[in-house]
Design a protein around this motif. Structure first.
Motif, PDB file in Angstrom:
ATOM      1  N   LEU A   1      -2.591   8.264  -7.099  1.00  0.00           N
ATOM      2  CA  LEU A   1      -2.853   6.923  -6.581  1.00  0.00           C
ATOM      3  C   LEU A   1      -1.578   6.084  -6.608  1.00  0.00           C
ATOM      4  N   ALA A   2      -0.847   6.144  -7.720  1.00  0.00           N
ATOM      5  CA  ALA A   2       0.395   5.366  -7.826  1.00  0.00           C
ATOM      6  C   ALA A   2       1.385   5.763  -6.737  1.00  0.00           C
ATOM      7  N   VAL A   3       1.536   7.066  -6.496  1.00  0.00           N
ATOM      8  CA  VAL A   3       2.473   7.541  -5.477  1.00  0.00           C
ATOM      9  C   VAL A   3       2.046   7.075  -4.092  1.00  0.00           C
ATOM     10  N   GLU A   4       0.748   7.156  -3.785  1.00  0.00           N
ATOM     11  CA  GLU A   4       0.265   6.703  -2.479  1.00  0.00           C
ATOM     12  C   GLU A   4       0.547   5.214  -2.281  1.00  0.00           C
ATOM     13  N   GLN A   5       0.313   4.424  -3.310  1.00  0.00           N
ATOM     14  CA  GLN A   5       0.567   2.989  -3.189  1.00  0.00           C
ATOM     15  C   GLN A   5       2.051   2.697  -3.045  1.00  0.00           C
ATOM     16  N   LEU A   6       2.880   3.368  -3.816  1.00  0.00           N
ATOM     17  CA  LEU A   6       4.321   3.141  -3.729  1.00  0.00           C
ATOM     18  C   LEU A   6       4.854   3.546  -2.353  1.00  0.00           C
ATOM     19  N   ASN A   7       4.411   4.700  -1.870  1.00  0.00           N
ATOM     20  CA  ASN A   7       4.919   5.185  -0.591  1.00  0.00           C
ATOM     21  C   ASN A   7       4.388   4.390   0.601  1.00  0.00           C
ATOM     22  N   ALA A   8       3.296   3.669   0.389  1.00  0.00           N
ATOM     23  CA  ALA A   8       2.817   2.762   1.438  1.00  0.00           C
ATOM     24  C   ALA A   8       3.717   1.532   1.536  1.00  0.00           C
ATOM     25  N   GLY A   9       4.531   1.316   0.511  1.00  0.00           N
ATOM     26  CA  GLY A   9       5.509   0.231   0.518  1.00  0.00           C
ATOM     27  C   GLY A   9       6.908   0.789   0.658  1.00  0.00           C
ATOM     28  N   ARG A  10       7.763   0.462  -0.304  1.00  0.00           N
ATOM     29  CA  ARG A  10       9.160   0.919  -0.205  1.00  0.00           C
ATOM     30  C   ARG A  10       9.486   2.011  -1.213  1.00  0.00           C
ATOM     31  N   GLY A  11       8.445   2.661  -1.747  1.00  0.00           N
ATOM     32  CA  GLY A  11       8.683   3.748  -2.681  1.00  0.00           C
ATOM     33  C   GLY A  11       9.354   3.248  -3.947  1.00  0.00           C
ATOM     34  N   ILE A  12      10.326   3.991  -4.419  1.00  0.00           N
ATOM     35  CA  ILE A  12      11.131   3.576  -5.576  1.00  0.00           C
ATOM     36  C   ILE A  12      12.569   3.417  -5.107  1.00  0.00           C
ATOM     37  N   ALA A  13      13.067   2.201  -5.171  1.00  0.00           N
ATOM     38  CA  ALA A  13      14.428   1.876  -4.710  1.00  0.00           C
ATOM     39  C   ALA A  13      14.634   2.337  -3.274  1.00  0.00           C
ATOM     40  N   GLY A  14      13.604   2.172  -2.457  1.00  0.00           N
ATOM     41  CA  GLY A  14      13.704   2.515  -1.046  1.00  0.00           C
ATOM     42  C   GLY A  14      13.553   3.986  -0.733  1.00  0.00           C
TER      43      GLY A  14
END
Length: 362
Positions: free
Chosen positions: A39-52
């Motif tokens: 879930l965390a990865v899906e949410q992050l990747n729907a935005g800018r991930g980690i440091a882009g």
């Protein structure tokens, strides 16, 4: 040309060795860890991930022998396959991993811990005795009259150091530790331990048992007939443990943690809504262990936002005292440790009922 494009895509990803238990006594936590991590990865990747950079998890089974886990993580770091480490696993595994790769990549260790790991790049995100076990013990003395504690824990670094911390911290107070018993991980027969408890002047038990070991202990403790007169306190029991133990195994059981599925703060409710919307009503239990894995990945993203990267050089510039928000509420970095709100909850059948807040981020 195909190979160069593949190499470019790989360079644009940030791969994280996600070390969570999939077998052994702590394997009971595994499904919750995986669901929260995805879930965390899906949410992050729907935005800018980690440091882009797009985030990818490389799953490592943290339920095996610590040196085996550390060797696998070491190869992943040596070959550049991963650029960070995160997840929930016992402190013995953490120590083996830091011996192998410590200081080379950032490491978001999610579990409650005994405190005191100053390896560069290691961030200890979980609860620690000073804001978890000790205030819970004081609460139980004040509210329930529990003054004489017996400690029953697994035989590795977290229970032993935490047990020693509790014994020394309670000296000179109205509470004290009268006995300590440590058993190997994977213990299923606690008859001898329970027999000794009956022979001691004990008011309560501090349980430092992990996963399936805690399930066995709780069942046998309930069958022994002493549950009504001898409360138990644990920093590790969570919703999976309650489900596995059964509704009749938890009379007088209390847990201290920064997160419960029943917490119902604004921050925790937001995570719960997203979690059950993604995985459905029959999802693995949303508990402190799984949430801590979600927490660790979002912490890496926070490092990326603040430092511009999760490289060792970048995160070394992060200042102590940094505040941020998470499903646990307000969090504050204290060196490489975290101050956070902690709650005490009573087991009520197969659920937890929050009884009090025992620590605050400061």
């Amino acid at each position: 040309m195909v190979d160069s494009r593949a190499a470019l895509r790989a360079a644009q990803k940030l791969s994280v060795a996600f070390v969570v238990p999939l077998q052994g006594p702590t394997g009971i936590y595994g499904p919750s860890c995986l669901a929260c991590g995805e879930l965390a990865v899906e949410q992050l990747n729907a935005g800018r991930g980690i440091a882009g950079r797009e985030v990818e998890l490389v799953i490592v089974d943290g339920g095996r022998d610590p040196e085996v886990v550390a060797d696998e993580v070491g190869v992943l770091v040596d070959t550049g396959r991963v650029q960070a480490v995160a997840g929930w696993h016992i402190s013995a595994v953490r120590q083996a991993i830091t011996r192998r790769v410590g200081g080379r990549v950032v490491y978001a260790f999610a579990a409650m811990h005994e405190g005191g790991d100053e390896t560069p790049g290691v961030f200890m995100l979980g609860e620690r005795p000073i804001n978890q076990l000790l205030p819970a013990a004081h609460w139980m003395r004040r509210e329930l009259g529990v003054g004489r504690w017996a400690i029953v824990g697994n035989d590795y670094v977290f229970p032993r150091v935490t047990g020693t911390t509790a014994r020394l911290a309670l000296e000179g107070t109205a509470s004290r530790v009268v006995s300590e018993t440590y058993v190997p991980l994977g213990t299923s027969d606690f008859s001898a331990v329970l027999s000794r408890l009956n022979d001691q002047p004990v008011d309560g038990v501090i349980m430092l048992l992990m996963g399936q070991d805690a399930v066995h202990f709780n069942r046998q403790f309930a069958r022994s007939g002493i549950a009504a007169e001898m409360p138990r306190l644990s920093p590790a029991v969570e919703e999976n443990t309650l489900l596995a133990g059964g509704a009749g195994a938890h009379e007088g059981l209390y847990a201290a943690a920064a997160y419960f599925d029943s917490l119902q703060t604004a921050e925790s409710s937001e995570l719960a809504a997203a979690y059950y919307a993604r995985w459905g009503a029959w999802a693995p239990a949303l508990n402190a262990v799984g949430e801590s894995c979600y927490e660790a990945l979002l912490f890496l993203a926070r490092l990326g936002d603040v430092c511009g990267s999760v490289s060792m050089d970048a995160v070394a510039r992060l200042e102590s005292g940094h505040f941020y928000c998470s499903p646990r509420g307000l969090m504050r970095l204290d060196g490489n440790l975290v101050d956070q709100d902690v709650y005490l909850a009573a087991a009520d059948g197969l659920e937890f009922r929050i009884t009090d807040q025992i620590a605050r981020a400061r």
